[in-house]
Write a protein that holds these residues in place. Structure first.
Motif, PDB file in Angstrom:
ATOM      1  N   LEU A  41       0.835  -1.205   0.000  1.00 13.04           N
ATOM      2  CA  LEU A  41       0.000   0.000   0.000  1.00 13.04           C
ATOM      3  C   LEU A  41       0.870   1.256   0.000  1.00 13.04           C
ATOM      4  O   LEU A  41       0.584   2.210  -0.746  1.00 13.04           O
ATOM      5  N   ILE A  42       1.921   1.248   0.796  1.00 10.05           N
ATOM      6  CA  ILE A  42       2.825   2.405   0.843  1.00 10.05           C
ATOM      7  C   ILE A  42       3.498   2.619  -0.506  1.00 10.05           C
ATOM      8  O   ILE A  42       3.621   3.751  -0.981  1.00 10.05           O
ATOM      9  N   ILE A  43       3.924   1.527  -1.153  1.00  9.54           N
ATOM     10  CA  ILE A  43       4.551   1.635  -2.473  1.00  9.54           C
ATOM     11  C   ILE A  43       3.559   2.226  -3.475  1.00  9.54           C
ATOM     12  O   ILE A  43       3.908   3.114  -4.266  1.00  9.54           O
ATOM     13  N   GLY A  44       2.328   1.726  -3.449  1.00 12.28           N
ATOM     14  CA  GLY A  44       1.318   2.231  -4.376  1.00 12.28           C
ATOM     15  C   GLY A  44       1.014   3.698  -4.151  1.00 12.28           C
ATOM     16  O   GLY A  44       0.909   4.480  -5.107  1.00 12.28           O
ATOM     17  N   LEU A  45       0.871   4.106  -2.886  1.00 12.99           N
ATOM     18  CA  LEU A  45       0.585   5.508  -2.570  1.00 12.99           C
ATOM     19  C   LEU A  45       1.743   6.410  -2.968  1.00 12.99           C
ATOM     20  O   LEU A  45       1.537   7.501  -3.527  1.00 12.99           O
ATOM     21  N   ALA A  46       2.971   5.972  -2.664  1.00 12.15           N
ATOM     22  CA  ALA A  46       4.146   6.781  -3.006  1.00 12.15           C
ATOM     23  C   ALA A  46       4.288   6.934  -4.511  1.00 12.15           C
ATOM     24  O   ALA A  46       4.603   8.029  -5.019  1.00 12.15           O
ATOM     25  N   THR A  47       4.047   5.853  -5.240  1.00  9.82           N
ATOM     26  CA  THR A  47       4.156   5.915  -6.706  1.00  9.82           C
ATOM     27  C   THR A  47       3.054   6.781  -7.289  1.00  9.82           C
ATOM     28  O   THR A  47       3.292   7.566  -8.225  1.00  9.82           O
ATOM     29  N   GLY A  48       1.840   6.639  -6.766  1.00 11.12           N
ATOM     30  CA  GLY A  48       0.743   7.483  -7.236  1.00 11.12           C
ATOM     31  C   GLY A  48       1.014   8.947  -6.979  1.00 11.12           C
ATOM     32  O   GLY A  48       0.751   9.808  -7.837  1.00 11.12           O
ATOM     33  N   LEU A  49       1.566   9.257  -5.793  1.00  8.00           N
ATOM     34  CA  LEU A  49       1.906  10.644  -5.468  1.00  8.00           C
ATOM     35  C   LEU A  49       2.961  11.189  -6.424  1.00  8.00           C
ATOM     36  O   LEU A  49       2.866  12.341  -6.879  1.00  8.00           O
ATOM     37  N   LEU A  50       3.957  10.357  -6.737  1.00  9.62           N
ATOM     38  CA  LEU A  50       4.986  10.782  -7.683  1.00  9.62           C
ATOM     39  C   LEU A  50       4.374  11.087  -9.042  1.00  9.62           C
ATOM     40  O   LEU A  50       4.719  12.109  -9.674  1.00  9.62           O
ATOM     41  N   GLY A  51       3.466  10.230  -9.508  1.00  8.89           N
ATOM     42  CA  GLY A  51       2.816  10.480 -10.793  1.00  8.89           C
ATOM     43  C   GLY A  51       2.004  11.758 -10.791  1.00  8.89           C
ATOM     44  O   GLY A  51       2.012  12.515 -11.778  1.00  8.89           O
ATOM     45  N   VAL A  52       1.309  12.041  -9.676  1.00  7.33           N
ATOM     46  CA  VAL A  52       0.519  13.272  -9.573  1.00  7.33           C
ATOM     47  C   VAL A  52       1.434  14.499  -9.595  1.00  7.33           C
ATOM     48  O   VAL A  52       1.139  15.497 -10.259  1.00  7.33           O
ATOM     49  N   VAL A  53       2.553  14.433  -8.879  1.00  2.00           N
ATOM     50  CA  VAL A  53       3.509  15.550  -8.866  1.00  2.00           C
ATOM     51  C   VAL A  53       4.032  15.811 -10.278  1.00  2.00           C
ATOM     52  O   VAL A  53       4.112  16.963 -10.727  1.00  2.00           O
ATOM     53  N   LEU A  54       4.378  14.728 -10.983  1.00  2.00           N
ATOM     54  CA  LEU A  54       4.876  14.894 -12.354  1.00  2.00           C
ATOM     55  C   LEU A  54       3.797  15.449 -13.272  1.00  2.00           C
ATOM     56  O   LEU A  54       4.095  16.230 -14.198  1.00  2.00           O
ATOM     57  N   MET A  55       2.553  15.083 -13.049  1.00  5.94           N
ATOM     58  CA  MET A  55       1.464  15.589 -13.874  1.00  5.94           C
ATOM     59  C   MET A  55       1.238  17.076 -13.639  1.00  5.94           C
ATOM     60  O   MET A  55       1.072  17.851 -14.582  1.00  5.94           O
ATOM     61  N   PHE A  56       1.227  17.488 -12.370  1.00  2.86           N
ATOM     62  CA  PHE A  56       0.998  18.895 -12.074  1.00  2.86           C
ATOM     63  C   PHE A  56       2.203  19.752 -12.465  1.00  2.86           C
ATOM     64  O   PHE A  56       2.034  20.906 -12.865  1.00  2.86           O
ATOM     65  N   LYS A  57       3.402  19.177 -12.322  1.00  6.28           N
ATOM     66  CA  LYS A  57       4.601  19.957 -12.661  1.00  6.28           C
ATOM     67  C   LYS A  57       4.648  20.194 -14.165  1.00  6.28           C
ATOM     68  O   LYS A  57       4.713  21.332 -14.625  1.00  6.28           O
ATOM     69  N   GLY A  58       4.631  19.126 -14.934  1.00 11.02           N
ATOM     70  CA  GLY A  58       4.573  19.236 -16.389  1.00 11.02           C
ATOM     71  C   GLY A  58       5.782  19.926 -17.005  1.00 11.02           C
ATOM     72  O   GLY A  58       6.666  20.445 -16.319  1.00 11.02           O
ATOM     73  N   ILE A  59       5.806  19.890 -18.330  1.00  6.34           N
ATOM     74  CA  ILE A  59       6.886  20.513 -19.103  1.00  6.34           C
ATOM     75  C   ILE A  59       6.261  21.378 -20.186  1.00  6.34           C
ATOM     76  O   ILE A  59       5.429  20.910 -20.972  1.00  6.34           O
ATOM     77  N   GLN A  60       6.672  22.635 -20.246  1.00  4.49           N
ATOM     78  CA  GLN A  60       6.149  23.578 -21.241  1.00  4.49           C
ATOM     79  C   GLN A  60       6.814  23.302 -22.585  1.00  4.49           C
ATOM     80  O   GLN A  60       8.008  23.540 -22.768  1.00  4.49           O
ATOM     81  N   VAL A  61       6.028  22.753 -23.554  1.00  5.97           N
ATOM     82  CA  VAL A  61       6.565  22.441 -24.876  1.00  5.97           C
ATOM     83  C   VAL A  61       6.699  23.706 -25.720  1.00  5.97           C
ATOM     84  O   VAL A  61       7.699  23.948 -26.382  1.00  5.97           O
ATOM     85  N   ASN A  62       5.653  24.526 -25.714  1.00  7.60           N
ATOM     86  CA  ASN A  62       5.699  25.839 -26.365  1.00  7.60           C
ATOM     87  C   ASN A  62       4.727  26.752 -25.624  1.00  7.60           C
ATOM     88  O   ASN A  62       4.298  26.437 -24.515  1.00  7.60           O
ATOM     89  N   ASP A  63       4.378  27.864 -26.259  1.00  7.95           N
ATOM     90  CA  ASP A  63       3.534  28.836 -25.564  1.00  7.95           C
ATOM     91  C   ASP A  63       2.156  28.295 -25.203  1.00  7.95           C
ATOM     92  O   ASP A  63       1.498  28.814 -24.293  1.00  7.95           O
ATOM     93  N   SER A  64       1.701  27.241 -25.898  1.00  4.66           N
ATOM     94  CA  SER A  64       0.327  26.776 -25.669  1.00  4.66           C
ATOM     95  C   SER A  64       0.211  25.308 -25.279  1.00  4.66           C
ATOM     96  O   SER A  64      -0.876  24.847 -24.923  1.00  4.66           O
ATOM     97  N   LEU A  65       1.298  24.545 -25.337  1.00  3.18           N
ATOM     98  CA  LEU A  65       1.224  23.112 -25.088  1.00  3.18           C
ATOM     99  C   LEU A  65       2.110  22.699 -23.914  1.00  3.18           C
ATOM    100  O   LEU A  65       3.227  23.214 -23.756  1.00  3.18           O
TER     101      LEU A  65
END
Length: 374
Positions: A41-65
């Motif tokens: 459960l801890i592994i699943g929660l930690a991995t899910g949290l990492l995925g959420v952080v990466l999703m919210f952080k994101g990478i700016q490809v250009n001005d609109s994407l």
């Protein structure tokens, strides 16, 4: 300007991913968890949290994407074959997409994450013995599902193509680097485990060695638990070596050790002290119960047919001395068990002798099923 932002965000996301991978891999290989369910459960929660952080952080490809690397943590769990944590992490990452709004686009993204994890389970099975190829296939599968989601949500146009080009370029680059990191970490942990086993295990029988016995039994007198020390010895083992050779003697020792492992509990400590001498630490059993356990082991040995190389099968017997006590220093208990073993030898071998330190008396269990006090 956005190119500088792109490079900075790429490096930041890569650092977040690699750091998360390291932490999660440490948890996966940790032996400090008493419950497998809690660890999963801890592994699943930690991995899910990492995925959420990466999703919210994101990478700016250009001005609109913008793009993100939320799929990479799922690759890590799929590679290790952690299915329950993978399900937990998948639901967290997929569900968090709705935090941006409950829209058709969010639903497509949700389905794509589910499809990514489902396909990863199949890929892990098919390429189980080819780790690098497996890891690469996991990344490619994730990128393919992301491609379908992008094309459904944005259509086939210049914007979607630019986003997919960046997604594949960055996804593959970071994915391959993360794969190499995961493989290196797995190799390192395997080497550490091998070194640990070589320092803790008897090379012939696979049982724990004297070093582990001394470490695990240090401070037993402070635990406040009743415990039993069993000293075991193969009767007339020198005759086996002299008659059939030391190679066959080693073969007998290996079969003897297998019986001890089968007849004891996983949390009992079974060691080979040296030669034909073995010791077992068993907690919480009363004198009558520990005698039953010892006699079960002794009778199993006496009825076993020990295979030899180039000779017919033989039978051997064992003598067992037991020290039963509480809050007594292990060295004293070892000595009492050895004395009980010596008594068993003197009384004809193939028998069990118990010394109960709690009431200062000895109990003899002979090769028959009867028990007498001496």
């Amino acid at each position: 300007m956005w190119k500088i932002i792109f490079i900075v965000e790429l490096l930041v996301n890569a650092c977040i991913a690699f750091t998360g991978f390291y932490i999660i891999s440490k948890i996966i290989h940790s032996t400090r968890f008493s419950s497998y369910a809690v660890k999963s459960l801890i592994i699943g929660l930690a991995t899910g949290l990492l995925g959420v952080v990466l999703m919210f952080k994101g990478i700016q490809v250009n001005d609109s994407l913008r793009m993100d690397l939320r799929h990479l943590p799922l690759v890590l769990l799929a590679f290790y074959g952690n299915r329950f944590p993978l399900v937990v992490a998948t639901l967290i990452i997929a569900g968090s997409r709705f935090l941006f709004g409950v829209t058709p686009q969010a639903f497509i993204a949700f389905v794509s994450i589910i499809a990514i994890s489902t396909g990863m389970i199949w890929i892990h099975r098919q390429l189980l013995n080819r780790p690098f190829r497996q890891n690469l296939a996991l990344n490619v599968w994730a990128l393919l599902m992301i491609t379908f989601a992008v094309l459904i949500n944005l259509g086939f146009n210049d914007a979607s193509l630019r986003l997919l080009l960046a997604t594949w370029t960055i996804g593959l680059a970071v994915g391959v680097l993360s794969s190499m990191l995961t493989l290196d970490f797995q190799t390192l942990n395997r080497q550490v485990e091998l070194y640990k086993q070589s320092s803790e295990r008897d090379h012939l029988t696979g049982l724990y060695n004297r070093r582990v016995w001394d470490t695990r039994t240090a401070g037993l007198e402070q635990e406040g638990r009743i415990y039993n020390v069993l000293a075991l010895d193969i009767d007339h083992f020198k005759h086996v070596n002299d008659t059939y050779g030391h190679g066959n003697g080693d073969f007998v020792l290996q079969q003897f050790a297998n019986i001890l492992m089968e007849e004891t509990r996983p949390h009992d400590i079974t060691v080979r002290i040296g030669g034909e001498e073995f010791m077992i630490l068993i907690y919480d059993l009363t004198p009558s119960k520990i005698i039953k356990v010892a006699n079960r082991i002794r009778e199993r040995i006496a009825h076993e047919r020990f295979q030899l190389d180039g000779f017919p099968d033989i039978t051997v017997t064992a003598s067992i001395g037991i020290a039963h006590g509480k809050q007594i220093h292990i060295q004293h208990m070892n000595g009492l068990a050895d004395e009980a073993l010596y008594t068993a030898k003197q009384q004809g071998r193939n028998r069990t002798i118990l010394f109960n330190q709690l009431d200062q008396q000895s109990i003899a269990a002979s090769h028959s099923s009867t028990e007498t006090r001496i």
